[in-house]
Design a protein around this motif. Sequence first.
Motif, PDB file in Angstrom:
ATOM      1  N   ILE A   1       0.698  -1.378  -0.011  1.00 33.05           N
ATOM      2  CA  ILE A   1      -0.332   0.124  -0.473  1.00 33.05           C
ATOM      3  C   ILE A   1       0.931   1.179  -0.594  1.00 33.05           C
ATOM      4  O   ILE A   1       0.328   2.421  -0.874  1.00 33.05           O
ATOM      5  CB  ILE A   1      -1.431  -0.017   1.307  1.00 33.05           C
ATOM      6  N   ALA A   2       2.191   1.022   0.860  1.00 36.31           N
ATOM      7  CA  ALA A   2       2.589   2.550   1.019  1.00 36.31           C
ATOM      8  C   ALA A   2       2.988   2.777  -0.802  1.00 36.31           C
ATOM      9  O   ALA A   2       3.763   3.721  -0.845  1.00 36.31           O
ATOM     10  CB  ALA A   2       4.026   1.987   1.885  1.00 36.31           C
ATOM     11  N   ILE A   3       4.242   1.472  -0.868  1.00 37.77           N
ATOM     12  CA  ILE A   3       4.774   1.774  -2.629  1.00 37.77           C
ATOM     13  C   ILE A   3       3.503   2.253  -3.450  1.00 37.77           C
ATOM     14  O   ILE A   3       3.843   2.584  -3.927  1.00 37.77           O
ATOM     15  CB  ILE A   3       5.215   0.380  -3.008  1.00 37.77           C
ATOM     16  N   MET A   4       2.022   1.545  -3.620  1.00 38.02           N
ATOM     17  CA  MET A   4       0.911   2.481  -4.635  1.00 38.02           C
ATOM     18  C   MET A   4       0.856   3.733  -4.560  1.00 38.02           C
ATOM     19  O   MET A   4       0.596   4.827  -4.884  1.00 38.02           O
ATOM     20  CB  MET A   4       0.201   1.254  -4.193  1.00 38.02           C
ATOM     21  N   LEU A   5       1.019   4.276  -2.935  1.00 35.71           N
ATOM     22  CA  LEU A   5       0.303   5.531  -2.355  1.00 35.71           C
ATOM     23  C   LEU A   5       1.246   6.262  -2.940  1.00 35.71           C
ATOM     24  O   LEU A   5       1.375   7.897  -3.839  1.00 35.71           O
ATOM     25  CB  LEU A   5       0.333   5.122  -1.245  1.00 35.71           C
ATOM     26  N   SER A   6       2.995   5.716  -2.022  1.00 34.55           N
ATOM     27  CA  SER A   6       3.807   7.413  -2.398  1.00 34.55           C
ATOM     28  C   SER A   6       3.889   7.669  -4.595  1.00 34.55           C
ATOM     29  O   SER A   6       4.078   7.860  -4.626  1.00 34.55           O
ATOM     30  CB  SER A   6       5.202   6.095  -2.065  1.00 34.55           C
ATOM     31  N   ALA A   7       4.076   5.825  -4.712  1.00 31.84           N
ATOM     32  CA  ALA A   7       3.765   5.610  -6.505  1.00 31.84           C
ATOM     33  C   ALA A   7       2.876   6.504  -7.047  1.00 31.84           C
ATOM     34  O   ALA A   7       3.541   8.058  -7.362  1.00 31.84           O
ATOM     35  CB  ALA A   7       3.489   4.733  -7.624  1.00 31.84           C
ATOM     36  N   LEU A   8       1.578   6.621  -6.420  1.00 27.16           N
ATOM     37  CA  LEU A   8       0.868   7.860  -7.075  1.00 27.16           C
ATOM     38  C   LEU A   8       0.855   9.433  -6.833  1.00 27.16           C
ATOM     39  O   LEU A   8       0.585  10.293  -7.202  1.00 27.16           O
ATOM     40  CB  LEU A   8      -0.543   7.282  -6.076  1.00 27.16           C
ATOM     41  N   ILE A   9       1.375   9.263  -5.460  1.00 26.33           N
ATOM     42  CA  ILE A   9       1.411  10.956  -4.965  1.00 26.33           C
ATOM     43  C   ILE A   9       3.071  11.426  -5.556  1.00 26.33           C
ATOM     44  O   ILE A   9       2.888  12.573  -6.362  1.00 26.33           O
ATOM     45  CB  ILE A   9       1.849  11.196  -3.797  1.00 26.33           C
ATOM     46  N   THR A  10       3.832  10.831  -5.985  1.00 25.84           N
ATOM     47  CA  THR A  10       5.356  11.167  -6.500  1.00 25.84           C
ATOM     48  C   THR A  10       4.273  11.299  -8.241  1.00 25.84           C
ATOM     49  O   THR A  10       4.847  12.600  -8.999  1.00 25.84           O
ATOM     50  CB  THR A  10       5.615   9.277  -7.151  1.00 25.84           C
ATOM     51  N   LEU A  11       3.582  10.508  -8.794  1.00 21.54           N
ATOM     52  CA  LEU A  11       3.318  10.792 -10.382  1.00 21.54           C
ATOM     53  C   LEU A  11       1.739  12.227 -10.190  1.00 21.54           C
ATOM     54  O   LEU A  11       1.896  12.584 -11.432  1.00 21.54           O
ATOM     55  CB  LEU A  11       2.482   9.486 -11.160  1.00 21.54           C
ATOM     56  N   TYR A  12       1.235  12.201  -9.514  1.00 19.13           N
ATOM     57  CA  TYR A  12       0.974  13.437  -9.219  1.00 19.13           C
ATOM     58  C   TYR A  12       1.197  15.167  -9.377  1.00 19.13           C
ATOM     59  O   TYR A  12       0.385  15.874 -10.170  1.00 19.13           O
ATOM     60  CB  TYR A  12      -0.342  13.165  -7.711  1.00 19.13           C
ATOM     61  N   TYR A  13       2.434  14.723  -8.525  1.00 21.20           N
ATOM     62  CA  TYR A  13       3.186  15.936  -8.254  1.00 21.20           C
ATOM     63  C   TYR A  13       4.139  15.651  -9.933  1.00 21.20           C
ATOM     64  O   TYR A  13       4.505  17.486  -9.762  1.00 21.20           O
ATOM     65  CB  TYR A  13       3.087  16.365  -6.643  1.00 21.20           C
ATOM     66  N   THR A  14       3.880  15.177 -10.514  1.00 20.85           N
ATOM     67  CA  THR A  14       5.261  15.271 -11.744  1.00 20.85           C
ATOM     68  C   THR A  14       4.942  15.035 -12.985  1.00 20.85           C
ATOM     69  O   THR A  14       5.523  15.426 -14.039  1.00 20.85           O
ATOM     70  CB  THR A  14       6.455  14.617 -11.228  1.00 20.85           C
ATOM     71  N   ARG A  15       2.937  14.959 -12.839  1.00 22.38           N
ATOM     72  CA  ARG A  15       2.830  14.336 -14.627  1.00 22.38           C
ATOM     73  C   ARG A  15       1.282  14.882 -14.320  1.00 22.38           C
ATOM     74  O   ARG A  15       0.880  14.837 -13.407  1.00 22.38           O
ATOM     75  CB  ARG A  15       2.443  12.615 -14.459  1.00 22.38           C
ATOM     76  N   ASP A  16       0.915  14.926 -15.521  1.00 23.06           N
ATOM     77  CA  ASP A  16      -0.502  15.406 -16.201  1.00 23.06           C
ATOM     78  C   ASP A  16      -1.997  14.087 -15.839  1.00 23.06           C
ATOM     79  O   ASP A  16      -1.347  14.120 -16.733  1.00 23.06           O
ATOM     80  CB  ASP A  16      -0.730  16.437 -16.813  1.00 23.06           C
ATOM     81  N   VAL A  17      -1.814  14.161 -14.572  1.00 23.47           N
ATOM     82  CA  VAL A  17      -2.224  12.796 -14.166  1.00 23.47           C
ATOM     83  C   VAL A  17      -3.813  12.838 -14.406  1.00 23.47           C
ATOM     84  O   VAL A  17      -4.598  13.709 -13.937  1.00 23.47           O
ATOM     85  CB  VAL A  17      -2.575  12.226 -12.619  1.00 23.47           C
ATOM     86  N   ASP A  18      -4.788  12.314 -15.381  1.00 25.66           N
ATOM     87  CA  ASP A  18      -6.103  12.762 -15.826  1.00 25.66           C
ATOM     88  C   ASP A  18      -7.316  11.565 -13.775  1.00 25.66           C
ATOM     89  O   ASP A  18      -6.235  10.596 -13.681  1.00 25.66           O
ATOM     90  CB  ASP A  18      -6.688  11.824 -16.827  1.00 25.66           C
ATOM     91  N   LEU A  19      -8.566  12.438 -14.526  1.00 21.05           N
ATOM     92  CA  LEU A  19      -9.123  12.203 -13.212  1.00 21.05           C
ATOM     93  C   LEU A  19      -9.193  10.445 -13.314  1.00 21.05           C
ATOM     94  O   LEU A  19      -9.331   9.707 -12.552  1.00 21.05           O
ATOM     95  CB  LEU A  19     -10.300  12.685 -13.216  1.00 21.05           C
ATOM     96  N   LYS A  20      -9.700   9.719 -13.941  1.00 22.86           N
ATOM     97  CA  LYS A  20      -9.869   8.777 -14.302  1.00 22.86           C
ATOM     98  C   LYS A  20      -8.961   7.835 -13.907  1.00 22.86           C
ATOM     99  O   LYS A  20      -8.872   6.694 -13.775  1.00 22.86           O
ATOM    100  CB  LYS A  20     -10.371   7.953 -15.654  1.00 22.86           C
ATOM    101  N   TYR A  21      -7.498   7.799 -13.931  1.00  8.68           N
ATOM    102  CA  TYR A  21      -6.268   6.897 -13.572  1.00  8.68           C
ATOM    103  C   TYR A  21      -5.813   7.380 -12.226  1.00  8.68           C
ATOM    104  O   TYR A  21      -5.592   6.788 -11.931  1.00  8.68           O
ATOM    105  CB  TYR A  21      -4.879   8.044 -14.468  1.00  8.68           C
ATOM    106  N   ILE A  22      -6.427   8.121 -11.497  1.00  6.98           N
ATOM    107  CA  ILE A  22      -6.615   8.796 -10.387  1.00  6.98           C
ATOM    108  C   ILE A  22      -7.769   7.914  -9.416  1.00  6.98           C
ATOM    109  O   ILE A  22      -6.691   6.794  -8.402  1.00  6.98           O
ATOM    110  CB  ILE A  22      -6.156  10.065  -9.433  1.00  6.98           C
ATOM    111  N   ILE A  23      -8.310   7.532  -9.662  1.00  8.76           N
ATOM    112  CA  ILE A  23      -9.330   7.099  -9.719  1.00  8.76           C
ATOM    113  C   ILE A  23      -8.779   5.544 -10.429  1.00  8.76           C
ATOM    114  O   ILE A  23      -9.427   4.286  -8.799  1.00  8.76           O
ATOM    115  CB  ILE A  23     -11.019   7.442 -10.376  1.00  8.76           C
ATOM    116  N   LEU A  24      -8.873   5.236 -10.603  1.00  4.55           N
ATOM    117  CA  LEU A  24      -8.377   3.573 -10.768  1.00  4.55           C
ATOM    118  C   LEU A  24      -6.831   3.289 -10.339  1.00  4.55           C
ATOM    119  O   LEU A  24      -6.814   2.344  -9.784  1.00  4.55           O
ATOM    120  CB  LEU A  24      -7.351   3.222 -12.572  1.00  4.55           C
ATOM    121  N   ALA A  25      -6.113   4.401  -9.880  1.00  2.00           N
ATOM    122  CA  ALA A  25      -5.144   3.886  -8.801  1.00  2.00           C
ATOM    123  C   ALA A  25      -5.616   3.530  -7.447  1.00  2.00           C
ATOM    124  O   ALA A  25      -5.332   2.778  -6.774  1.00  2.00           O
ATOM    125  CB  ALA A  25      -3.902   5.447  -8.938  1.00  2.00           C
ATOM    126  N   ILE A  26      -6.656   4.720  -6.996  1.00  2.00           N
ATOM    127  CA  ILE A  26      -6.747   4.451  -5.930  1.00  2.00           C
ATOM    128  C   ILE A  26      -7.231   3.010  -4.882  1.00  2.00           C
ATOM    129  O   ILE A  26      -7.506   2.075  -4.279  1.00  2.00           O
ATOM    130  CB  ILE A  26      -8.312   6.053  -5.627  1.00  2.00           C
TER     131      ILE A  26
END
Length: 254
Positions: free
Chosen positions: A181-206
Amino acid sequence: MNFKNGNFDLFNPLILVVMTILFLIIAMPMWYFYQELPSPNLDLYLYIGLGLLFFIFGVFLSNYILSKKYKIDANSNIKKVLNPEKLSLSDSYSRNELILVGLVLLGILLQVINIVLLGGIPLFSATLKAKAATKIWLISYIIFLPSINLLLARYNRKSHYILLLIGLVLFALTGYRTTPIAIMLSALITLYYTRDVDLKYIILAILAIAVVLLAVGFIAVQAISWQHWSLNPVELVSYRAAFTLNVLSKAIEN
């Protein structure tokens, strides 16, 4: 839709307030409906409420200090600091990228060695799970987690996601929910702040994080041969939340 183009930050500190309240709501069925666990003392709600109030006060105080003293608007649009350029598999690797890839591979290799030395997959064996948290496992996690996030943040190469997936699977096989969970959550936060992440990908990641949480927890519990559970995966999440808060309640009482 891109959250970062507006004034909404998905990982705003105040999200913790929402998550805490949600955690309480998740625990309540086990206290008041299923009655699998004793309901906590009212002091628990008081302490959590006071803690949240102080936390909210701290957030607003920090924002005030930033805006008044350092002239930083905490509610302004988030600007990506790194914004890495897209790289293909054939593009050359810089020395720093190779170092990070090497560290990630080292973390993966150590985790493979750990599983091999255990003689099986801890996720499917409670006995092996009890032995899985070795020094090799700890070192591999300490190396892998920051390295993969630095790699994702600095170098936008699709092949790096394969390394992320391999590491995620290997750490999930240990039977512990916290590490994947820490790996997935930290990767999501990293990509969120360094990429233009669409809402659908954020929802899929969660959703993926939720699925991993349910799956790893349920499989690990079922592997405990000396315990007999009648709860389904969703009910088990509620049970875990209620049990955790009961421990906190006991600590408050003492």
